[in-house]
Design an enzyme around this catalytic site. Structure first.
Site, PDB file in Angstrom:
ATOM      1  N   GLU A  84       0.832  -1.213   0.000  1.00  0.00           N
ATOM      2  CA  GLU A  84       0.000   0.000   0.000  1.00  0.00           C
ATOM      3  C   GLU A  84       0.858   1.250   0.000  1.00  0.00           C
ATOM      4  O   GLU A  84       2.029   1.226   0.376  1.00  0.00           O
ATOM      5  CB  GLU A  84      -0.939  -0.030   1.221  1.00  0.00           C
ATOM      6  CG  GLU A  84      -1.928  -1.174   1.121  1.00  0.00           C
ATOM      7  CD  GLU A  84      -2.950  -1.191   2.248  1.00  0.00           C
ATOM      8  OE1 GLU A  84      -2.797  -0.428   3.221  1.00  0.00           O
ATOM      9  OE2 GLU A  84      -3.900  -1.987   2.129  1.00  0.00           O
ATOM     10  N   GLU A  95      -1.808 -10.252  -6.041  1.00  0.00           N
ATOM     11  CA  GLU A  95      -1.886 -11.096  -7.240  1.00  0.00           C
ATOM     12  C   GLU A  95      -1.142 -10.458  -8.409  1.00  0.00           C
ATOM     13  O   GLU A  95      -0.380 -11.114  -9.121  1.00  0.00           O
ATOM     14  CB  GLU A  95      -3.345 -11.330  -7.658  1.00  0.00           C
ATOM     15  CG  GLU A  95      -4.206 -12.026  -6.626  1.00  0.00           C
ATOM     16  CD  GLU A  95      -4.881 -11.065  -5.655  1.00  0.00           C
ATOM     17  OE1 GLU A  95      -4.247 -10.054  -5.284  1.00  0.00           O
ATOM     18  OE2 GLU A  95      -6.023 -11.329  -5.276  1.00  0.00           O
TER      19      GLU A  95
HETATM   20  N1  THU Z   1      -5.993  -6.514  -2.198  1.00  0.00           N
HETATM   21  C1  THU Z   1      -5.173  -7.440  -2.782  1.00  0.00           C
HETATM   22  O1  THU Z   1      -3.954  -7.441  -2.579  1.00  0.00           O
HETATM   23  N2  THU Z   1      -5.752  -8.353  -3.599  1.00  0.00           N
HETATM   24  C2  THU Z   1      -7.081  -8.416  -3.865  1.00  0.00           C
HETATM   25  O2  THU Z   1      -7.493  -9.199  -4.707  1.00  0.00           O
HETATM   26  C3  THU Z   1      -8.015  -7.583  -3.116  1.00  0.00           C
HETATM   27  C4  THU Z   1      -7.419  -6.423  -2.423  1.00  0.00           C
HETATM   28  C5  THU Z   1      -5.374  -5.534  -1.289  1.00  0.00           C
HETATM   29  C6  THU Z   1      -5.331  -4.126  -1.814  1.00  0.00           C
HETATM   30  C7  THU Z   1      -5.294  -3.322  -0.535  1.00  0.00           C
HETATM   31  O3  THU Z   1      -3.953  -3.212  -0.115  1.00  0.00           O
HETATM   32  C8  THU Z   1      -6.040  -4.179   0.481  1.00  0.00           C
HETATM   33  O4  THU Z   1      -6.109  -5.474  -0.095  1.00  0.00           O
HETATM   34  C9  THU Z   1      -7.424  -3.681   0.799  1.00  0.00           C
HETATM   35  O5  THU Z   1      -8.157  -3.467  -0.374  1.00  0.00           O
END
Ligand code: THU
Length: 176
Positions: A84, A95
């Site tokens: 993030e 992913e």
């Molecule tokens: N996130 C992922 O890494 N993969 C997903 O398929 C869904 C969301 C992450 C993005 C963000 O850092 C956190 O989960 C909350 O949305």
């Protein structure tokens, strides 16, 4: 009287809607089974590796950690976690991080066999997470719309879906 009539209409509408929904779910399950060719067997359970990998996630804003392992037909494996950013939209999902690493390491379109995912929420609980829309697009393109996505909550509790089920009518770029 009018209220009664509206309530009646509303309830029949909802009944029809839920019948419609369960029909859709049944159809999706059937298509998923066909796409998975009914007899696909998970070659390796990645839960314990994913659980460790979750500790590398950098999610200071949402507290939602995601880990992903992309597995190729020739056995190569690539890892990714969500990272993030203080500029929120700059965040990248686990992913896509795993797939982009795989591409940087030289995989070709169609090499991906499966994508494995685990997630831990802000309370520290393991939860089942399916890939977001953007990740589904990238998974579909890089696997040539043919791979299996596993979302784990534990080693025993996971979902198994063909990418073509998760992203029907995918835009794969042939039209470009
Ligand atoms: N996130 C992922 O890494 N993969 C997903 O398929 C869904 C969301 C992450 C993005 C963000 O850092 C956190 O989960 C909350 O949305």
């Amino acid at each position: 009287m009018r209220l009664l009539l509206s309530l009646l209409l509303l309830s029949s509408y909802y009944k029809r809607l839920s019948f419609y929904n369960s029909k859709l779910i049944l159809q999706a399950t059937y298509i998923n089974r066909l796409l998975l060719k009914e007899n696909i067997k998970m070659k390796k359970n990645y839960f314990s590796e994913l659980e460790k990998l979750l500790d590398n996630s950098s999610a200071p804003y949402s507290g939602f950690s995601v880990a992903s392992i992309v597995v190729c037909k020739d056995g190569r494996e690539f890892k990714g976690v969500n990272v993030e950013s203080a500029a929120y939209p700059t965040t990248i999902c686990a992913e896509r991080n795993a797939i982009f690493t795989a591409v940087a390491e030289g995989i070709a379109k169609g090499d991906i066999e499966s994508v494995h995912i685990a997630a831990r929420n802000a309370e520290g609980l393991l939860v089942t997470a399916h890939p977001c829309g953007s990740c589904r697009q990238v998974i579909a393109e890089q696997s040539m719309n043919d791979c299996v996505v596993y979302s784990y909550q534990s080693a025993q509790d996971y979902t198994e879906n063909a990418i073509a089920t998760l992203l029907p009518f995918a835009f794969l770029g042939e039209e470009l």
